[in-house]
Design an enzyme around this catalytic site. Structure first.
Site, PDB file in Angstrom:
ATOM      1  N   ASP A  94       0.869  -1.164   0.000  1.00 50.75           N
ATOM      2  CA  ASP A  94       0.000   0.000   0.000  1.00 50.75           C
ATOM      3  C   ASP A  94       0.921   1.233   0.000  1.00 50.75           C
ATOM      4  OD1 ASP A  94      -2.417   1.540   0.559  1.00 50.75           O
ATOM      5  OD2 ASP A  94      -1.537   1.813   2.549  1.00 50.75           O
ATOM      6  N   ASP A 107      -0.120   5.033   0.756  1.00 47.96           N
ATOM      7  CA  ASP A 107      -0.461   6.029   1.768  1.00 47.96           C
ATOM      8  C   ASP A 107      -0.486   5.389   3.163  1.00 47.96           C
ATOM      9  OD1 ASP A 107      -1.887   8.468   2.783  1.00 47.96           O
ATOM     10  OD2 ASP A 107      -3.557   7.068   2.930  1.00 47.96           O
ATOM     11  N   GLY A 114      -7.536   3.975   2.624  1.00 50.70           N
ATOM     12  CA  GLY A 114      -7.681   2.935   1.602  1.00 50.70           C
ATOM     13  C   GLY A 114      -8.944   3.026   0.760  1.00 50.70           C
ATOM     14  N   ARG A 128     -11.616   8.409  -3.277  1.00 50.86           N
ATOM     15  CA  ARG A 128     -11.880   9.821  -2.983  1.00 50.86           C
ATOM     16  C   ARG A 128     -13.380  10.085  -2.793  1.00 50.86           C
ATOM     17  NH1 ARG A 128      -9.354  13.256  -7.514  1.00 50.86           N
ATOM     18  NH2 ARG A 128      -7.657  11.810  -7.031  1.00 50.86           N
ATOM     19  N   SER A 171      -5.009   5.279  -4.607  1.00 52.18           N
ATOM     20  CA  SER A 171      -4.827   6.687  -4.972  1.00 52.18           C
ATOM     21  C   SER A 171      -4.551   6.908  -6.454  1.00 52.18           C
ATOM     22  CB  SER A 171      -3.670   7.286  -4.167  1.00 52.18           C
ATOM     23  OG  SER A 171      -3.432   8.618  -4.584  1.00 52.18           O
ATOM     24  N   ASN A 216      -3.157   9.576  -7.296  1.00 55.72           N
ATOM     25  CA  ASN A 216      -1.946  10.414  -7.248  1.00 55.72           C
ATOM     26  C   ASN A 216      -0.683   9.584  -7.017  1.00 55.72           C
ATOM     27  OD1 ASN A 216      -3.105  13.197  -7.400  1.00 55.72           O
ATOM     28  ND2 ASN A 216      -4.216  12.499  -5.591  1.00 55.72           N
ATOM     29  N   ASP A 224      -1.947  -0.442   5.947  1.00 54.35           N
ATOM     30  CA  ASP A 224      -2.279   0.281   7.186  1.00 54.35           C
ATOM     31  C   ASP A 224      -3.793   0.424   7.369  1.00 54.35           C
ATOM     32  OD1 ASP A 224      -2.684   2.194   5.112  1.00 54.35           O
ATOM     33  OD2 ASP A 224      -2.524   3.804   6.586  1.00 54.35           O
TER      34      ASP A 224
HETATM   35  P1  B16 Z   1      -6.647   9.959  -4.143  1.00 57.62           P
HETATM   36  P2  B16 Z   1      -3.807   3.928  -0.303  1.00 57.62           P
HETATM   37  C1  B16 Z   1      -5.718   5.775  -0.488  1.00 57.62           C
HETATM   38  O1  B16 Z   1      -4.380   5.385  -0.665  1.00 57.62           O
HETATM   39  C2  B16 Z   1      -5.858   6.608   0.767  1.00 57.62           C
HETATM   40  O2  B16 Z   1      -5.563   5.831   1.920  1.00 57.62           O
HETATM   41  C3  B16 Z   1      -7.262   7.126   0.879  1.00 57.62           C
HETATM   42  O3  B16 Z   1      -7.381   7.923   2.041  1.00 57.62           O
HETATM   43  C4  B16 Z   1      -7.590   7.948  -0.379  1.00 57.62           C
HETATM   44  O4  B16 Z   1      -8.928   8.420  -0.325  1.00 57.62           O
HETATM   45  C5  B16 Z   1      -7.403   7.060  -1.610  1.00 57.62           C
HETATM   46  O5  B16 Z   1      -6.060   6.568  -1.632  1.00 57.62           O
HETATM   47  C6  B16 Z   1      -7.646   7.809  -2.897  1.00 57.62           C
HETATM   48  O6  B16 Z   1      -6.636   8.803  -3.027  1.00 57.62           O
HETATM   49  O7  B16 Z   1      -7.660  10.956  -3.714  1.00 57.62           O
HETATM   50  O8  B16 Z   1      -5.225  10.476  -4.109  1.00 57.62           O
HETATM   51  O9  B16 Z   1      -6.982   9.301  -5.460  1.00 57.62           O
HETATM   52  O10 B16 Z   1      -3.841   3.824   1.187  1.00 57.62           O
HETATM   53  O11 B16 Z   1      -4.679   2.889  -1.012  1.00 57.62           O
HETATM   54  O12 B16 Z   1      -2.401   3.983  -0.866  1.00 57.62           O
HETATM   55 MG    MG Z   2      -2.952   3.148   3.197  1.00 56.80          MG
END
Ligand code: B16
Ligand code: MG
Length: 214
Positions: free
Chosen positions: A11, A13, A48, A51, A118, A120, A172
């Site tokens: 993962d 974030d 996780g 958005r 994400s 991003n 996490d």
């Molecule tokens: P984005 P992960 C997730 O990342 C985040 O934990 C989660 O809080 C967020 O809403 C999701 O990515 C989408 O992110 O807005 O940047 O597309 O934990 O899966 O790495």
């Molecule tokens: Mg995460």
């Protein structure tokens, strides 16, 4: 305890780097502007999840109802704030512990990939100096269903050509642990609401603890 695996899927974030604090600040700015209560405990439920699903969780406490167009605009506003914060990230935001553990796992012959919700992901990996490091990246741009659905981890395993049963996932988020289990993978919990959630196969004491069990 030792796990016989061929690949580790990370993962992003909250595991590879601590962008979770920036997600919190960006959602908090939006929630405050809309007059909606939001705190770190509610923020834990966003780990996780996508958005738009995160926005719906925040809007549970709203007194107004919003149109789909307004919700799209709120999600974009949050993402713009988030990306402004990400611009300050640099290779200094990658800890020596994470960097050295990744290098040692590669030396031991593991395939290493990312499974993140994400959109991003590639921007963040570039910011912290890992743009070219992983064997594959599966992220929010590859999937239609976010964690706890297994899609992102199955996609990541397919990209590196490793059977799901031979993959360990580091997460996490409880939603991420559930996604890993649904994919038929070994679920390793690190920090967040993943730790001691009851569905993990193992609780990591630290990122470097991977070197003791793999
Ligand atoms: P984005 P992960 C997730 O990342 C985040 O934990 C989660 O809080 C967020 O809403 C999701 O990515 C989408 O992110 O807005 O940047 O597309 O934990 O899966 O790495
Ligand atoms: Mg995460």
């Amino acid at each position: 305890m030792k796990f016989e695996k061929k690949a580790v899927i990370f993962d992003l974030d909250g595991v590879i780097c601590f962008t979770d604090k920036y997600h919190y600040l960006a959602w908090k700015a939006l929630a405050d502007r809309l007059g909606i209560y939001f705190d770190e405990k509610i923020n834990d439920r966003l780990r996780g999840v996508s958005r738009m699903a995160s926005l719906e969780i925040i809007l549970e406490r709203a007194t107004e109802t919003y149109t789909p167009e307004q919700k799209e605009a709120f999600a974009e506003e949050k993402n713009n704030t988030y990306r402004d914060l990400l611009k300050n990230m640099s290779p200094a935001d990658l800890t020596d512990e994470v960097k050295n553990t990744l290098i040692e796992l590669r030396n031991r012959g593991y395939r290493l990939s990312i499974g993140s919700s994400s959109k991003n992901t590639k921007f963040i990996l570039g910011q912290i100096g890992l743009g070219d490091f992983f064997d594959a990246i599966a992220d929010g741009t590859d999937i239609t269903r976010s964690k706890p659905d297994p899609e992102v981890f199955l996609c990541s395993a397919a990209k590196i050509g490793v059977d799901p049963a031979d993959c360990a996932v580091v997460e996490d988020a409880k939603a991420g642990i559930q996604a890993a289990k649904a994919a038929g993978m070994t679920a390793l919990a690190l920090f967040g609401d993943a730790k001691d959630c009851g569905e993990e196969d193992y609780n990591l004491t630290s990122f470097a603890d991977l070197l003791n069990i793999l």
